[in-house]
Design a protein around this motif. Sequence first.
Motif, PDB file in Angstrom:
ATOM      1  N   CYS A  30       1.061  -1.588  -0.149  1.00 40.69           N
ATOM      2  CA  CYS A  30       0.420   0.300   0.035  1.00 40.69           C
ATOM      3  C   CYS A  30       1.030   1.028  -0.039  1.00 40.69           C
ATOM      4  O   CYS A  30       1.867   1.211   0.487  1.00 40.69           O
ATOM      5  CB  CYS A  30      -0.859  -0.290   1.203  1.00 40.69           C
ATOM      6  SG  CYS A  30      -0.212  -0.320   3.036  1.00 40.69           S
ATOM      7  N   LEU A  49       1.987  -5.362   3.376  1.00 37.05           N
ATOM      8  CA  LEU A  49       1.056  -5.475   3.917  1.00 37.05           C
ATOM      9  C   LEU A  49       1.530  -7.379   4.549  1.00 37.05           C
ATOM     10  O   LEU A  49       1.907  -8.396   3.468  1.00 37.05           O
ATOM     11  CB  LEU A  49       0.161  -5.644   3.182  1.00 37.05           C
ATOM     12  CG  LEU A  49      -0.875  -4.728   2.519  1.00 37.05           C
ATOM     13  CD1 LEU A  49      -1.895  -4.478   1.966  1.00 37.05           C
ATOM     14  CD2 LEU A  49      -0.814  -3.547   4.145  1.00 37.05           C
ATOM     15  N   MET A  53      -3.307  -9.278   6.308  1.00 35.58           N
ATOM     16  CA  MET A  53      -3.497  -8.139   5.760  1.00 35.58           C
ATOM     17  C   MET A  53      -3.911  -8.493   4.579  1.00 35.58           C
ATOM     18  O   MET A  53      -3.983  -7.310   3.845  1.00 35.58           O
ATOM     19  CB  MET A  53      -2.705  -6.964   6.519  1.00 35.58           C
ATOM     20  CG  MET A  53      -2.920  -6.455   7.916  1.00 35.58           C
ATOM     21  SD  MET A  53      -2.000  -5.026   8.752  1.00 35.58           S
ATOM     22  CE  MET A  53      -3.371  -4.326   7.937  1.00 35.58           C
ATOM     23  N   LYS A  57      -8.857  -8.891   3.378  1.00 30.49           N
ATOM     24  CA  LYS A  57      -8.554  -8.157   4.491  1.00 30.49           C
ATOM     25  C   LYS A  57      -7.887  -7.016   4.458  1.00 30.49           C
ATOM     26  O   LYS A  57      -7.094  -6.516   5.531  1.00 30.49           O
ATOM     27  CB  LYS A  57      -7.926  -9.250   5.805  1.00 30.49           C
ATOM     28  CG  LYS A  57      -8.710 -10.380   5.883  1.00 30.49           C
ATOM     29  CD  LYS A  57      -8.068 -11.541   6.834  1.00 30.49           C
ATOM     30  CE  LYS A  57      -7.933 -13.016   5.750  1.00 30.49           C
ATOM     31  NZ  LYS A  57      -7.024 -13.776   6.251  1.00 30.49           N
ATOM     32  N   PRO A  59      -6.392  -3.235   3.974  1.00 38.12           N
ATOM     33  CA  PRO A  59      -7.064  -1.969   4.881  1.00 38.12           C
ATOM     34  C   PRO A  59      -7.607  -0.790   4.334  1.00 38.12           C
ATOM     35  O   PRO A  59      -7.413  -0.905   2.477  1.00 38.12           O
ATOM     36  CB  PRO A  59      -6.393  -1.423   5.273  1.00 38.12           C
ATOM     37  CG  PRO A  59      -4.793  -1.478   4.671  1.00 38.12           C
ATOM     38  CD  PRO A  59      -4.216  -3.553   4.100  1.00 38.12           C
ATOM     39  N   GLN A  60      -8.332  -0.261   4.742  1.00 40.15           N
ATOM     40  CA  GLN A  60      -9.397   1.160   3.834  1.00 40.15           C
ATOM     41  C   GLN A  60      -8.138   1.946   3.539  1.00 40.15           C
ATOM     42  O   GLN A  60      -7.932   1.937   4.491  1.00 40.15           O
ATOM     43  CB  GLN A  60     -10.472   1.400   4.255  1.00 40.15           C
ATOM     44  CG  GLN A  60     -11.672  -0.309   4.229  1.00 40.15           C
ATOM     45  CD  GLN A  60     -11.915  -0.770   2.728  1.00 40.15           C
ATOM     46  OE1 GLN A  60     -12.370   0.051   2.148  1.00 40.15           O
ATOM     47  NE2 GLN A  60     -12.134  -1.604   2.886  1.00 40.15           N
ATOM     48  N   TYR A  64      -4.469   5.962   9.598  1.00 42.30           N
ATOM     49  CA  TYR A  64      -4.016   4.777  11.567  1.00 42.30           C
ATOM     50  C   TYR A  64      -2.996   5.315  12.146  1.00 42.30           C
ATOM     51  O   TYR A  64      -2.173   5.605  11.423  1.00 42.30           O
ATOM     52  CB  TYR A  64      -3.812   3.271  10.774  1.00 42.30           C
ATOM     53  CG  TYR A  64      -5.447   3.025   8.927  1.00 42.30           C
ATOM     54  CD1 TYR A  64      -6.770   2.078   9.567  1.00 42.30           C
ATOM     55  CD2 TYR A  64      -5.169   3.529   8.481  1.00 42.30           C
ATOM     56  CE1 TYR A  64      -7.436   2.401   9.585  1.00 42.30           C
ATOM     57  CE2 TYR A  64      -6.033   3.160   7.437  1.00 42.30           C
ATOM     58  CZ  TYR A  64      -7.177   2.451   7.958  1.00 42.30           C
ATOM     59  OH  TYR A  64      -8.675   1.754   7.094  1.00 42.30           O
ATOM     60  N   ALA A  66      -0.517   3.069  13.097  1.00 44.53           N
ATOM     61  CA  ALA A  66       0.009   1.367  11.979  1.00 44.53           C
ATOM     62  C   ALA A  66       0.652   1.038  13.067  1.00 44.53           C
ATOM     63  O   ALA A  66       2.706   1.390  13.981  1.00 44.53           O
ATOM     64  CB  ALA A  66       0.553   1.903  10.838  1.00 44.53           C
ATOM     65  N   LEU A  86      -3.484  -2.395  12.381  1.00 47.83           N
ATOM     66  CA  LEU A  86      -4.374  -1.059  12.217  1.00 47.83           C
ATOM     67  C   LEU A  86      -4.911  -0.518  12.935  1.00 47.83           C
ATOM     68  O   LEU A  86      -5.812  -1.680  13.381  1.00 47.83           O
ATOM     69  CB  LEU A  86      -4.437  -0.488  10.940  1.00 47.83           C
ATOM     70  CG  LEU A  86      -3.637  -0.855   9.133  1.00 47.83           C
ATOM     71  CD1 LEU A  86      -4.630  -0.294   8.192  1.00 47.83           C
ATOM     72  CD2 LEU A  86      -2.241   0.197   9.531  1.00 47.83           C
TER      73      LEU A  86
END
Length: 95
Positions: A30, A49, A53, A57, A59-60, A64, A66, A86
Motif C-alpha cells: 500500500c 502488508l 492483512m 482483509k 485495509p481501507q 491510522y 500503524a 491498524l
Amino acid sequence: MNATSLIQIIKVGPVQNREYDGRKYDVQECECILLNDDGTPEAVGVLRLSESMRGEKAPQLGTYSAKFSLMPSPKDRKIGAVLTGLTPFVARKAA
C-alpha cells in the motif's frame, strides 16, 4: 520488534503472485504518507502488508496508528518493516 507510527493509506495495490530465483510468493503493498505527530506529512512510501492483512482483509484508505514488525522479504530475505496492524486514528479536538 514492533513499532507504531501515524500513517495515511492513499492506495492499496492488488495481491501480486511473484517468483524469484525459483521461489514463488505473494505480496501486497500500500502507498502511504508517513505523518509527524502533529499530522503533517513526513514522507511518502510503500509498505508491505503482512499475510494476515492481504486480499479481502486489506485495509481501507484512511489515517491510522500503524503497527509494524521487522520481517525478512520473501524475495531476497532483506529485513524490512511490514504492516501488521491498524487502529483508525481520530484527531483530538483542541480545547
